[in-house]
Design a protein around this motif. Structure first.
Motif, PDB file in Angstrom:
ATOM      1  N   GLU A  31       0.808  -1.221   0.000  1.00 22.78           N
ATOM      2  CA  GLU A  31       0.000   0.000   0.000  1.00 22.78           C
ATOM      3  C   GLU A  31       0.844   1.276   0.000  1.00 22.78           C
ATOM      4  O   GLU A  31       0.476   2.258  -0.611  1.00 22.78           O
ATOM      5  CB  GLU A  31      -0.951  -0.013   1.193  1.00 22.78           C
ATOM      6  N   ASN A  32       1.982   1.255   0.694  1.00 22.95           N
ATOM      7  CA  ASN A  32       2.887   2.401   0.736  1.00 22.95           C
ATOM      8  C   ASN A  32       3.496   2.603  -0.651  1.00 22.95           C
ATOM      9  O   ASN A  32       4.032   1.669  -1.246  1.00 22.95           O
ATOM     10  CB  ASN A  32       3.981   2.144   1.776  1.00 22.95           C
ATOM     11  N   TRP A  34       6.240   4.231  -1.797  1.00 21.08           N
ATOM     12  CA  TRP A  34       7.673   4.000  -1.963  1.00 21.08           C
ATOM     13  C   TRP A  34       8.037   2.531  -1.740  1.00 21.08           C
ATOM     14  O   TRP A  34       8.903   1.985  -2.414  1.00 21.08           O
ATOM     15  CB  TRP A  34       8.476   4.903  -1.033  1.00 21.08           C
ATOM     16  N   GLY A  35       7.364   1.892  -0.817  1.00 24.36           N
ATOM     17  CA  GLY A  35       7.578   0.459  -0.622  1.00 24.36           C
ATOM     18  C   GLY A  35       7.142  -0.339  -1.835  1.00 24.36           C
ATOM     19  O   GLY A  35       7.797  -1.310  -2.230  1.00 24.36           O
ATOM     20  N   ASN A  36       6.055   0.085  -2.450  1.00 27.06           N
ATOM     21  CA  ASN A  36       5.571  -0.588  -3.649  1.00 27.06           C
ATOM     22  C   ASN A  36       6.547  -0.406  -4.812  1.00 27.06           C
ATOM     23  O   ASN A  36       6.827  -1.361  -5.542  1.00 27.06           O
ATOM     24  CB  ASN A  36       4.184  -0.053  -4.021  1.00 27.06           C
ATOM     25  N   ILE A  37       7.077   0.786  -4.963  1.00 29.16           N
ATOM     26  CA  ILE A  37       8.051   1.036  -6.037  1.00 29.16           C
ATOM     27  C   ILE A  37       9.298   0.188  -5.827  1.00 29.16           C
ATOM     28  O   ILE A  37       9.802  -0.441  -6.768  1.00 29.16           O
ATOM     29  CB  ILE A  37       8.391   2.543  -6.113  1.00 29.16           C
ATOM     30  N   LEU A  38       9.789   0.145  -4.600  1.00 30.26           N
ATOM     31  CA  LEU A  38      10.972  -0.660  -4.296  1.00 30.26           C
ATOM     32  C   LEU A  38      10.709  -2.153  -4.538  1.00 30.26           C
ATOM     33  O   LEU A  38      11.537  -2.850  -5.138  1.00 30.26           O
ATOM     34  CB  LEU A  38      11.403  -0.424  -2.847  1.00 30.26           C
ATOM     35  N   ALA A  39       9.549  -2.639  -4.121  1.00 33.04           N
ATOM     36  CA  ALA A  39       9.203  -4.049  -4.330  1.00 33.04           C
ATOM     37  C   ALA A  39       9.086  -4.370  -5.811  1.00 33.04           C
ATOM     38  O   ALA A  39       9.548  -5.430  -6.272  1.00 33.04           O
ATOM     39  CB  ALA A  39       7.896  -4.373  -3.611  1.00 33.04           C
ATOM     40  N   ARG A  40       8.536  -3.469  -6.585  1.00 32.09           N
ATOM     41  CA  ARG A  40       8.390  -3.713  -8.022  1.00 32.09           C
ATOM     42  C   ARG A  40       9.728  -3.683  -8.747  1.00 32.09           C
ATOM     43  O   ARG A  40       9.952  -4.448  -9.684  1.00 32.09           O
ATOM     44  CB  ARG A  40       7.409  -2.708  -8.611  1.00 32.09           C
ATOM     45  N   ILE A  41      10.633  -2.815  -8.306  1.00 34.05           N
ATOM     46  CA  ILE A  41      11.976  -2.797  -8.900  1.00 34.05           C
ATOM     47  C   ILE A  41      12.697  -4.099  -8.577  1.00 34.05           C
ATOM     48  O   ILE A  41      13.330  -4.704  -9.455  1.00 34.05           O
ATOM     49  CB  ILE A  41      12.767  -1.567  -8.411  1.00 34.05           C
ATOM     50  N   LEU A  42      12.603  -4.544  -7.333  1.00 37.01           N
ATOM     51  CA  LEU A  42      13.210  -5.816  -6.940  1.00 37.01           C
ATOM     52  C   LEU A  42      12.588  -6.973  -7.716  1.00 37.01           C
ATOM     53  O   LEU A  42      13.293  -7.881  -8.178  1.00 37.01           O
ATOM     54  CB  LEU A  42      13.042  -6.021  -5.433  1.00 37.01           C
ATOM     55  N   PHE A  43      11.299  -6.945  -7.885  1.00 33.28           N
ATOM     56  CA  PHE A  43      10.598  -7.961  -8.662  1.00 33.28           C
ATOM     57  C   PHE A  43      11.116  -7.997 -10.098  1.00 33.28           C
ATOM     58  O   PHE A  43      11.361  -9.073 -10.668  1.00 33.28           O
ATOM     59  CB  PHE A  43       9.102  -7.628  -8.669  1.00 33.28           C
ATOM     60  N   ALA A  73       2.393 -11.881  -4.366  1.00 32.13           N
ATOM     61  CA  ALA A  73       2.077 -10.542  -4.864  1.00 32.13           C
ATOM     62  C   ALA A  73       0.700 -10.498  -5.523  1.00 32.13           C
ATOM     63  O   ALA A  73      -0.031  -9.511  -5.372  1.00 32.13           O
ATOM     64  CB  ALA A  73       3.154 -10.091  -5.855  1.00 32.13           C
ATOM     65  N   ILE A  74       0.317 -11.550  -6.232  1.00 30.54           N
ATOM     66  CA  ILE A  74      -1.000 -11.564  -6.858  1.00 30.54           C
ATOM     67  C   ILE A  74      -2.095 -11.610  -5.790  1.00 30.54           C
ATOM     68  O   ILE A  74      -3.117 -10.928  -5.902  1.00 30.54           O
ATOM     69  CB  ILE A  74      -1.125 -12.736  -7.843  1.00 30.54           C
ATOM     70  N   ARG A  75      -1.870 -12.376  -4.737  1.00 29.41           N
ATOM     71  CA  ARG A  75      -2.847 -12.412  -3.637  1.00 29.41           C
ATOM     72  C   ARG A  75      -2.952 -11.040  -2.960  1.00 29.41           C
ATOM     73  O   ARG A  75      -4.047 -10.580  -2.637  1.00 29.41           O
ATOM     74  CB  ARG A  75      -2.467 -13.485  -2.630  1.00 29.41           C
ATOM     75  N   ARG A  76      -1.807 -10.368  -2.769  1.00 25.18           N
ATOM     76  CA  ARG A  76      -1.827  -9.019  -2.174  1.00 25.18           C
ATOM     77  C   ARG A  76      -2.503  -8.022  -3.114  1.00 25.18           C
ATOM     78  O   ARG A  76      -3.248  -7.148  -2.679  1.00 25.18           O
ATOM     79  CB  ARG A  76      -0.401  -8.538  -1.881  1.00 25.18           C
ATOM     80  N   HIS A  77      -2.232  -8.139  -4.405  1.00 33.02           N
ATOM     81  CA  HIS A  77      -2.822  -7.232  -5.387  1.00 33.02           C
ATOM     82  C   HIS A  77      -4.348  -7.347  -5.367  1.00 33.02           C
ATOM     83  O   HIS A  77      -5.044  -6.338  -5.464  1.00 33.02           O
ATOM     84  CB  HIS A  77      -2.285  -7.551  -6.784  1.00 33.02           C
ATOM     85  N   ASN A  78      -4.861  -8.567  -5.235  1.00 30.83           N
ATOM     86  CA  ASN A  78      -6.312  -8.754  -5.185  1.00 30.83           C
ATOM     87  C   ASN A  78      -6.928  -8.088  -3.964  1.00 30.83           C
ATOM     88  O   ASN A  78      -8.077  -7.655  -4.007  1.00 30.83           O
ATOM     89  CB  ASN A  78      -6.662 -10.241  -5.213  1.00 30.83           C
ATOM     90  N   VAL A  79      -6.175  -7.993  -2.873  1.00 33.81           N
ATOM     91  CA  VAL A  79      -6.689  -7.342  -1.663  1.00 33.81           C
ATOM     92  C   VAL A  79      -6.574  -5.827  -1.781  1.00 33.81           C
ATOM     93  O   VAL A  79      -7.510  -5.095  -1.466  1.00 33.81           O
ATOM     94  CB  VAL A  79      -5.923  -7.846  -0.419  1.00 33.81           C
ATOM     95  N   ILE A  80      -5.436  -5.345  -2.247  1.00 33.59           N
ATOM     96  CA  ILE A  80      -5.169  -3.908  -2.277  1.00 33.59           C
ATOM     97  C   ILE A  80      -5.895  -3.213  -3.423  1.00 33.59           C
ATOM     98  O   ILE A  80      -6.508  -2.169  -3.233  1.00 33.59           O
ATOM     99  CB  ILE A  80      -3.656  -3.635  -2.394  1.00 33.59           C
TER     100      ILE A  80
END
Length: 114
Positions: A31-32, A34-43, A73-80
C-alpha cells in the motif's frame, strides 16, 4: 534452451520470468507508494535474472523465488487493488432503452438523413 524434455523446464522458467516482469510493470503489492516502487523494482530485477542469466543453477533459484513472490504478490494485489465500491445497480434512467424505443429512434434518424 535445452532440447528434448528439458525444454519444458526452460519454457516454465521463461513463463515465470515474463509473468514476474509483467507484474513488476502493472501490479501493486504494497500500500505504501515507496515500498511498492521498491518491491516492483526488486521484482523486475529478479525476473530479469531469471530470464537472461546464463547460469542454470542461479536461474532455477531465482525462478523459484520469482514464482513464490508472484503467488504472494497476486494475492496481495487482489486485496489492495480490488474495487472498493460495488457498481451501482441499474436504474430506469441509466438502463438502455427497450428495443421498441430504438425502432422509433432509427425511424427519426432515417427521416433526418433524408
Amino acid at each position: 534452451m535445452n532440447t528434448g524434455w528439458r525444454q519444458i523446464g526452460d519454457i516454465l522458467l521463461v513463463t515465470v520470468g515474463n509473468c514476474g516482469f509483467a507484474f513488476a510493470v502493472f501490479g501493486r503489492c504494497i500500500e505504501n507508494m515507496w515500498g511498492n516502487i521498491l518491491a516492483r523494482i526488486l521484482f523486475a530485477l529478479v525476473s530479469l535474472v531469471t530470464l537472461f542469466h546464463p547460469d542454470d543453477t542461479l536461474v532455477w533459484a531465482t525462478g523459484a523465488i520469482t514464482l513464490l513472490a508472484l503467488i504472494w504478490a497476486i494475492r496481495r494485489h487482489n486485496v489492495i487493488a480490488s474495487p472498493k465500491v460495488p457498481p451501482a445497480p441499474e436504474t430506469k434512467e441509466s438502463a438502455p432503452p427497450p428495443p421498441e424505443d430504438l425502432a422509433g429512434l432509427v425511424g427519426e434518424a432515417r427521416r433526418d438523413i433524408g
